[in-house]
Design a protein around this motif. Sequence first.
Motif, PDB file in Angstrom:
ATOM      1  N   MET A   1       0.835  -1.179   0.000  1.00 13.29           N
ATOM      2  CA  MET A   1       0.000   0.000   0.000  1.00 13.29           C
ATOM      3  C   MET A   1       0.881   1.244   0.000  1.00 13.29           C
ATOM      4  N   ILE A   2       0.499   2.239  -0.756  1.00  9.16           N
ATOM      5  CA  ILE A   2       1.242   3.487  -0.844  1.00  9.16           C
ATOM      6  C   ILE A   2       0.721   4.446   0.210  1.00  9.16           C
ATOM      7  N   GLU A   3       1.638   4.965   1.002  1.00  7.38           N
ATOM      8  CA  GLU A   3       1.295   5.878   2.102  1.00  7.38           C
ATOM      9  C   GLU A   3       1.216   7.313   1.593  1.00  7.38           C
ATOM     10  N   VAL A   4       0.374   8.104   2.216  1.00  9.31           N
ATOM     11  CA  VAL A   4       0.281   9.531   1.929  1.00  9.31           C
ATOM     12  C   VAL A   4       1.560  10.181   2.439  1.00  9.31           C
ATOM     13  N   SER A   5       2.170  11.049   1.617  1.00 12.58           N
ATOM     14  CA  SER A   5       3.380  11.739   2.065  1.00 12.58           C
ATOM     15  C   SER A   5       3.148  13.245   2.072  1.00 12.58           C
ATOM     16  N   VAL A   6       3.790  13.906   3.031  1.00 10.81           N
ATOM     17  CA  VAL A   6       3.710  15.353   3.169  1.00 10.81           C
ATOM     18  C   VAL A   6       5.124  15.888   3.244  1.00 10.81           C
ATOM     19  N   LYS A   7       5.399  16.905   2.437  1.00  8.74           N
ATOM     20  CA  LYS A   7       6.724  17.512   2.426  1.00  8.74           C
ATOM     21  C   LYS A   7       6.564  19.025   2.365  1.00  8.74           C
ATOM     22  N   LYS A   8       7.406  19.730   3.114  1.00 10.14           N
ATOM     23  CA  LYS A   8       7.374  21.187   3.075  1.00 10.14           C
ATOM     24  C   LYS A   8       8.455  21.670   2.120  1.00 10.14           C
ATOM     25  N   VAL A   9       8.045  22.486   1.155  1.00  8.05           N
ATOM     26  CA  VAL A   9       8.962  23.102   0.195  1.00  8.05           C
ATOM     27  C   VAL A   9       8.698  24.597   0.237  1.00  8.05           C
ATOM     28  N   ASP A  10       9.714  25.348   0.636  1.00  9.33           N
ATOM     29  CA  ASP A  10       9.591  26.791   0.816  1.00  9.33           C
ATOM     30  C   ASP A  10       8.425  27.082   1.756  1.00  9.33           C
TER      31      ASP A  10
ATOM     32  N   LEU B   1      -6.644  15.695  14.413  1.00  6.81           N
ATOM     33  CA  LEU B   1      -7.020  14.313  14.137  1.00  6.81           C
ATOM     34  C   LEU B   1      -8.533  14.193  14.168  1.00  6.81           C
ATOM     35  N   ASP B   2      -9.064  13.267  13.403  1.00 10.63           N
ATOM     36  CA  ASP B   2     -10.501  13.000  13.351  1.00 10.63           C
ATOM     37  C   ASP B   2     -10.702  11.526  13.668  1.00 10.63           C
ATOM     38  N   ASP B   3     -11.522  11.206  14.646  1.00  9.24           N
ATOM     39  CA  ASP B   3     -11.714   9.812  15.038  1.00  9.24           C
ATOM     40  C   ASP B   3     -12.908   9.137  14.370  1.00  9.24           C
ATOM     41  N   THR B   4     -13.567   9.825  13.432  1.00  9.63           N
ATOM     42  CA  THR B   4     -14.680   9.207  12.713  1.00  9.63           C
ATOM     43  C   THR B   4     -14.140   8.399  11.532  1.00  9.63           C
ATOM     44  N   TYR B   5     -14.931   7.479  11.021  1.00  5.48           N
ATOM     45  CA  TYR B   5     -14.453   6.608   9.945  1.00  5.48           C
ATOM     46  C   TYR B   5     -14.188   7.369   8.649  1.00  5.48           C
TER      47      TYR B   5
ATOM     48  N   ILE C   1      -8.798  15.601   4.305  1.00 11.86           N
ATOM     49  CA  ILE C   1      -8.673  14.509   5.259  1.00 11.86           C
ATOM     50  C   ILE C   1      -7.665  13.527   4.677  1.00 11.86           C
ATOM     51  N   LEU C   2      -6.582  13.308   5.424  1.00  8.69           N
ATOM     52  CA  LEU C   2      -5.534  12.389   4.989  1.00  8.69           C
ATOM     53  C   LEU C   2      -5.680  11.091   5.769  1.00  8.69           C
ATOM     54  N   PHE C   3      -5.857   9.989   5.070  1.00  3.58           N
ATOM     55  CA  PHE C   3      -5.939   8.674   5.695  1.00  3.58           C
ATOM     56  C   PHE C   3      -4.534   8.106   5.732  1.00  3.58           C
ATOM     57  N   THR C   4      -4.021   7.840   6.941  1.00  2.00           N
ATOM     58  CA  THR C   4      -2.634   7.432   7.081  1.00  2.00           C
ATOM     59  C   THR C   4      -2.452   6.464   8.249  1.00  2.00           C
ATOM     60  N   SER C   5      -1.404   5.672   8.178  1.00  2.00           N
ATOM     61  CA  SER C   5      -1.054   4.797   9.300  1.00  2.00           C
ATOM     62  C   SER C   5       0.046   5.431  10.145  1.00  2.00           C
ATOM     63  N   ASN C   6       0.488   6.640   9.771  1.00  2.00           N
ATOM     64  CA  ASN C   6       1.537   7.330  10.508  1.00  2.00           C
ATOM     65  C   ASN C   6       1.147   8.793  10.762  1.00  2.00           C
TER      66      ASN C   6
ATOM     67  N   GLY D   1      -6.059   9.234   0.323  1.00  2.00           N
ATOM     68  CA  GLY D   1      -5.658   7.962   0.910  1.00  2.00           C
ATOM     69  C   GLY D   1      -6.824   6.998   0.921  1.00  2.00           C
ATOM     70  N   ILE D   2      -6.589   5.830   1.503  1.00  3.13           N
ATOM     71  CA  ILE D   2      -7.610   4.789   1.542  1.00  3.13           C
ATOM     72  C   ILE D   2      -8.130   4.652   2.968  1.00  3.13           C
ATOM     73  N   PRO D   3      -9.435   4.880   3.187  1.00  6.86           N
ATOM     74  CA  PRO D   3      -9.984   4.691   4.532  1.00  6.86           C
ATOM     75  C   PRO D   3     -10.198   3.203   4.811  1.00  6.86           C
ATOM     76  N   TYR D   4      -9.582   2.725   5.848  1.00 12.58           N
ATOM     77  CA  TYR D   4      -9.842   1.363   6.291  1.00 12.58           C
ATOM     78  C   TYR D   4      -9.663   1.332   7.798  1.00 12.58           C
ATOM     79  N   GLY D   5      -9.972   0.232   8.426  1.00 11.85           N
ATOM     80  CA  GLY D   5     -10.077   0.143   9.870  1.00 11.85           C
ATOM     81  C   GLY D   5      -8.896   0.609  10.685  1.00 11.85           C
ATOM     82  N   THR D   6      -7.675   0.415  10.202  1.00  7.08           N
ATOM     83  CA  THR D   6      -6.502   0.733  11.022  1.00  7.08           C
ATOM     84  C   THR D   6      -5.872   2.081  10.702  1.00  7.08           C
ATOM     85  N   THR D   7      -6.438   2.854   9.795  1.00 11.95           N
ATOM     86  CA  THR D   7      -5.845   4.147   9.484  1.00 11.95           C
ATOM     87  C   THR D   7      -6.366   5.229  10.417  1.00 11.95           C
ATOM     88  N   ASP D   8      -5.527   6.219  10.609  1.00 16.04           N
ATOM     89  CA  ASP D   8      -5.936   7.406  11.349  1.00 16.04           C
ATOM     90  C   ASP D   8      -6.245   8.489  10.331  1.00 16.04           C
TER      91      ASP D   8
END
Length: 83
Positions: free
Chosen positions: A1-10, A34-38, A68-73, A49-56
């Motif tokens: 699975m490909i994770e959502v990435s965030v990078k700061k540029v300038d 953070l949002d605790d709803t599904y 809304i970013l669906f991520t495991s990190n 991202g992909i919403p599934y049971g273990t993502t935040d």
Amino acid sequence: MIEVSVKKVDNHFIIRWQLLRVEIPANDIVKVGLDDTYGGDEKEAIRIGIPYGTTDRVVIQTKKQTYILFTSNPSAIMTKLSA
């Protein structure tokens, strides 16, 4: 699975997931949390991202749009967005 990435540029944050690339000016960000709803509370939000049971869910509220970013990190993304 490909994770959502965030990078700061300038003075922008670049969010990438698969072929999607979103650029958000840092001064447009109003709130990050953070949002605790599904699927996220905001019905008109752009979901990345992909919403599934273990993502935040990391919510980025800007002056014009909510993302809304669906991520495991969520802590790594929150740290980058807080910088």
